[in-house]
Enzyme design. Sequence first.
Site, mmCIF file in Angstrom:
data_model
loop_
_atom_site.group_PDB
_atom_site.id
_atom_site.type_symbol
_atom_site.label_atom_id
_atom_site.label_comp_id
_atom_site.label_asym_id
_atom_site.label_seq_id
_atom_site.Cartn_x
_atom_site.Cartn_y
_atom_site.Cartn_z
ATOM 1 N N ARG A 121 56.701 76.699 -18.879
ATOM 2 C CA ARG A 121 57.076 77.839 -18.007
ATOM 3 C C ARG A 121 57.111 79.173 -18.752
ATOM 4 O O ARG A 121 57.760 80.125 -18.329
ATOM 5 C CB ARG A 121 58.425 77.603 -17.321
ATOM 6 C CG ARG A 121 58.446 76.399 -16.415
ATOM 7 C CD ARG A 121 59.666 76.412 -15.517
ATOM 8 N NE ARG A 121 59.659 75.280 -14.642
ATOM 9 C CZ ARG A 121 60.200 74.103 -14.938
ATOM 10 N NH1 ARG A 121 60.798 73.943 -16.106
ATOM 11 N NH2 ARG A 121 60.145 73.123 -14.070
ATOM 12 N N GLU A 131 33.664 100.186 -20.606
ATOM 13 C CA GLU A 131 35.066 100.381 -20.195
ATOM 14 C C GLU A 131 35.592 101.725 -20.713
ATOM 15 O O GLU A 131 36.384 102.386 -20.050
ATOM 16 C CB GLU A 131 35.953 99.242 -20.728
ATOM 17 C CG GLU A 131 35.660 97.863 -20.129
ATOM 18 C CD GLU A 131 36.203 97.678 -18.706
ATOM 19 O OE1 GLU A 131 36.801 98.612 -18.143
ATOM 20 O OE2 GLU A 131 35.997 96.581 -18.151
ATOM 21 N N LYS A 145 47.557 91.066 -17.962
ATOM 22 C CA LYS A 145 46.798 90.236 -17.009
ATOM 23 C C LYS A 145 46.239 89.058 -17.788
ATOM 24 O O LYS A 145 45.528 89.243 -18.787
ATOM 25 C CB LYS A 145 45.631 91.017 -16.405
ATOM 26 C CG LYS A 145 45.983 91.771 -15.153
ATOM 27 C CD LYS A 145 44.713 92.304 -14.490
ATOM 28 C CE LYS A 145 45.057 93.166 -13.298
ATOM 29 N NZ LYS A 145 43.857 93.812 -12.711
ATOM 30 N N HIS A 195 31.394 93.307 -10.797
ATOM 31 C CA HIS A 195 31.733 91.879 -10.860
ATOM 32 C C HIS A 195 30.701 91.028 -10.117
ATOM 33 O O HIS A 195 30.369 89.919 -10.537
ATOM 34 C CB HIS A 195 33.115 91.622 -10.240
ATOM 35 C CG HIS A 195 34.214 91.639 -11.252
ATOM 36 N ND1 HIS A 195 35.542 91.684 -10.893
ATOM 37 C CD2 HIS A 195 34.196 91.596 -12.609
ATOM 38 C CE1 HIS A 195 36.290 91.695 -11.990
ATOM 39 N NE2 HIS A 195 35.494 91.646 -13.037
ATOM 40 N N GLU A 214 49.806 95.849 -10.341
ATOM 41 C CA GLU A 214 48.701 96.320 -9.489
ATOM 42 C C GLU A 214 49.085 96.416 -8.014
ATOM 43 O O GLU A 214 48.437 95.843 -7.141
ATOM 44 C CB GLU A 214 47.451 95.430 -9.674
ATOM 45 C CG GLU A 214 46.177 96.170 -9.256
ATOM 46 C CD GLU A 214 44.894 95.467 -9.655
ATOM 47 O OE1 GLU A 214 44.769 95.031 -10.802
ATOM 48 O OE2 GLU A 214 44.022 95.371 -8.783
ATOM 49 N N ARG A 257 47.113 100.927 -10.581
ATOM 50 C CA ARG A 257 46.387 100.067 -11.524
ATOM 51 C C ARG A 257 45.003 99.710 -10.983
ATOM 52 O O ARG A 257 44.075 99.462 -11.749
ATOM 53 C CB ARG A 257 47.199 98.808 -11.856
ATOM 54 C CG ARG A 257 46.516 97.949 -12.911
ATOM 55 C CD ARG A 257 47.423 96.922 -13.556
ATOM 56 N NE ARG A 257 46.689 96.167 -14.568
ATOM 57 C CZ ARG A 257 47.255 95.370 -15.469
ATOM 58 N NH1 ARG A 257 48.561 95.233 -15.497
ATOM 59 N NH2 ARG A 257 46.517 94.719 -16.342
ATOM 60 N N LYS A 297 44.910 103.355 -20.611
ATOM 61 C CA LYS A 297 45.212 102.068 -19.965
ATOM 62 C C LYS A 297 46.712 101.805 -19.996
ATOM 63 O O LYS A 297 47.298 101.342 -19.013
ATOM 64 C CB LYS A 297 44.448 100.927 -20.663
ATOM 65 C CG LYS A 297 44.905 99.564 -20.175
ATOM 66 C CD LYS A 297 43.870 98.671 -19.655
ATOM 67 C CE LYS A 297 44.515 97.550 -18.850
ATOM 68 N NZ LYS A 297 43.728 96.379 -18.677
ATOM 69 N N HIS A 333 34.035 98.046 -11.061
ATOM 70 C CA HIS A 333 34.161 96.589 -11.158
ATOM 71 C C HIS A 333 33.821 95.867 -9.856
ATOM 72 O O HIS A 333 33.497 94.685 -9.885
ATOM 73 C CB HIS A 333 35.587 96.191 -11.564
ATOM 74 C CG HIS A 333 35.866 96.409 -13.031
ATOM 75 N ND1 HIS A 333 35.796 97.653 -13.619
ATOM 76 C CD2 HIS A 333 36.208 95.548 -14.022
ATOM 77 C CE1 HIS A 333 36.091 97.550 -14.903
ATOM 78 N NE2 HIS A 333 36.338 96.286 -15.175
ATOM 79 N N HIS A 342 30.038 91.926 -19.568
ATOM 80 C CA HIS A 342 30.954 92.536 -18.600
ATOM 81 C C HIS A 342 30.785 94.065 -18.544
ATOM 82 O O HIS A 342 30.643 94.643 -17.461
ATOM 83 C CB HIS A 342 32.400 92.166 -18.977
ATOM 84 C CG HIS A 342 33.424 92.772 -18.082
ATOM 85 N ND1 HIS A 342 33.562 92.398 -16.750
ATOM 86 C CD2 HIS A 342 34.334 93.764 -18.304
ATOM 87 C CE1 HIS A 342 34.541 93.126 -16.212
ATOM 88 N NE2 HIS A 342 35.017 93.951 -17.123
ATOM 89 N N ASN A 374 39.850 99.408 -11.801
ATOM 90 C CA ASN A 374 38.725 98.594 -11.307
ATOM 91 C C ASN A 374 37.516 99.445 -10.935
ATOM 92 O O ASN A 374 36.560 98.935 -10.333
ATOM 93 C CB ASN A 374 39.170 97.766 -10.089
ATOM 94 C CG ASN A 374 40.185 96.715 -10.487
ATOM 95 O OD1 ASN A 374 40.167 96.222 -11.614
ATOM 96 N ND2 ASN A 374 41.081 96.377 -9.572
HETATM 97 N N1 GLY Z 1 41.100 95.373 -16.374
HETATM 98 C C1 GLY Z 1 41.819 95.923 -15.305
HETATM 99 C C2 GLY Z 1 43.296 95.784 -15.427
HETATM 100 O O1 GLY Z 1 43.796 95.355 -16.461
HETATM 101 O O2 GLY Z 1 43.996 96.054 -14.490
#
Ligand code: GLY
Length: 364
Positions: free
Chosen positions: A123, A187, A145, A254, A239, A243, A229, A250, A266, A247
Amino acid sequence: MENILEIKYDGKPCYDIVLENDFKKLAYFLNQTGKKYQRICIVSDTNVASYYIDDVRDALRDVSGEITQFVFQAGEASKNLNVVEDLYESLIKAHFDRKDLLVALGGGVVGDMTGFAAATYLRGIDFIQVPTSLLAMVDSSIGGKTGVDFRAFKNMVGAFHMPRLVYMNLSVLKSLPQEQFKSGMGEVIKHGLIADRSYFDFLIKDREKICAFDPDAILHVVKRSCEIKGAVVEEDPKEQGIRATLNFGHTIGHAVEKLSKFSLFHGQCVAVGSVAAAYLSMKKGLIKGSDYELIRQVISDYGLPVSVCAETYHADEILKTTKSDKKMQAGKIKFILLEQIGKAVIDTSLTDADLLEGINEILK
Ligand code: GLY
């Protein structure tokens, strides 16, 4: 100190991002977290481990008497629950408990997967990020993330789990394959586009220095991108709002990445997706035609693609794949546009026809 950025969570200090030129101070900064770890498992992939795992092991020798390692086959194909299960098994066999630590040594795949294992094993146990690719340094190692791909769906299973420390040895970038460096720049350019016009201008002006790995230029790139960032994830860690602007590029990117079966990097896909998103920003009357041309030119100057082959990629397939991505809100695509170079906005009004226009712009 100058090259340490503190990232807050809920207004409180959560973890530091440390920019160094070797691994020597890793133990020092780990000790600075105030935690003591009995066991440490360094998680890495076959590419990165062969270069750096011994150095990192040596750097951590005084922190813990029991250092194990888990090395998996490099590549996006490994970012799945089966490899996570293998990692759980090796942790169980080595009697890892909640007071122990995972070290993610590698690029985005290593960081995302190690973070996910750390979020879920017992956990939740601690982990730190030691990113070795430009992309992981400026993006995936920051913000908590974590996750893996599930069947055909990228990053579909995951958790938010903050690292205890993000430690970067910038000198490793010198041995990064060119294509991966360029991918990271996808990026980096995005950060200028969504948040800081003067940073975008710096990327134009100092391109030669950056591509020649001039240490000051590289430090500025990694640091400014981490600041951008970091500020976004501090404001919106889960998000719920801003946040999502990260994207940018993306949504369509993606889809291209998935349809390429991950044969494109990527950052290359983010670059192509950014061209489509910038084009749509122009079509919606937000940015000028000259801004769109400049964005396209900068992406191309950094050796990144501004289009993909119309014989291989089809607009309707890209649209369908885009809509199966998780960046949806009540059935509408949450698309990121530019209000100006240096400022992004979230848009949920784009129609399929709009998206197809953007997609067709990148099919050549
Ligand atoms: N790569 C996008 C984020 O971390 O929200």
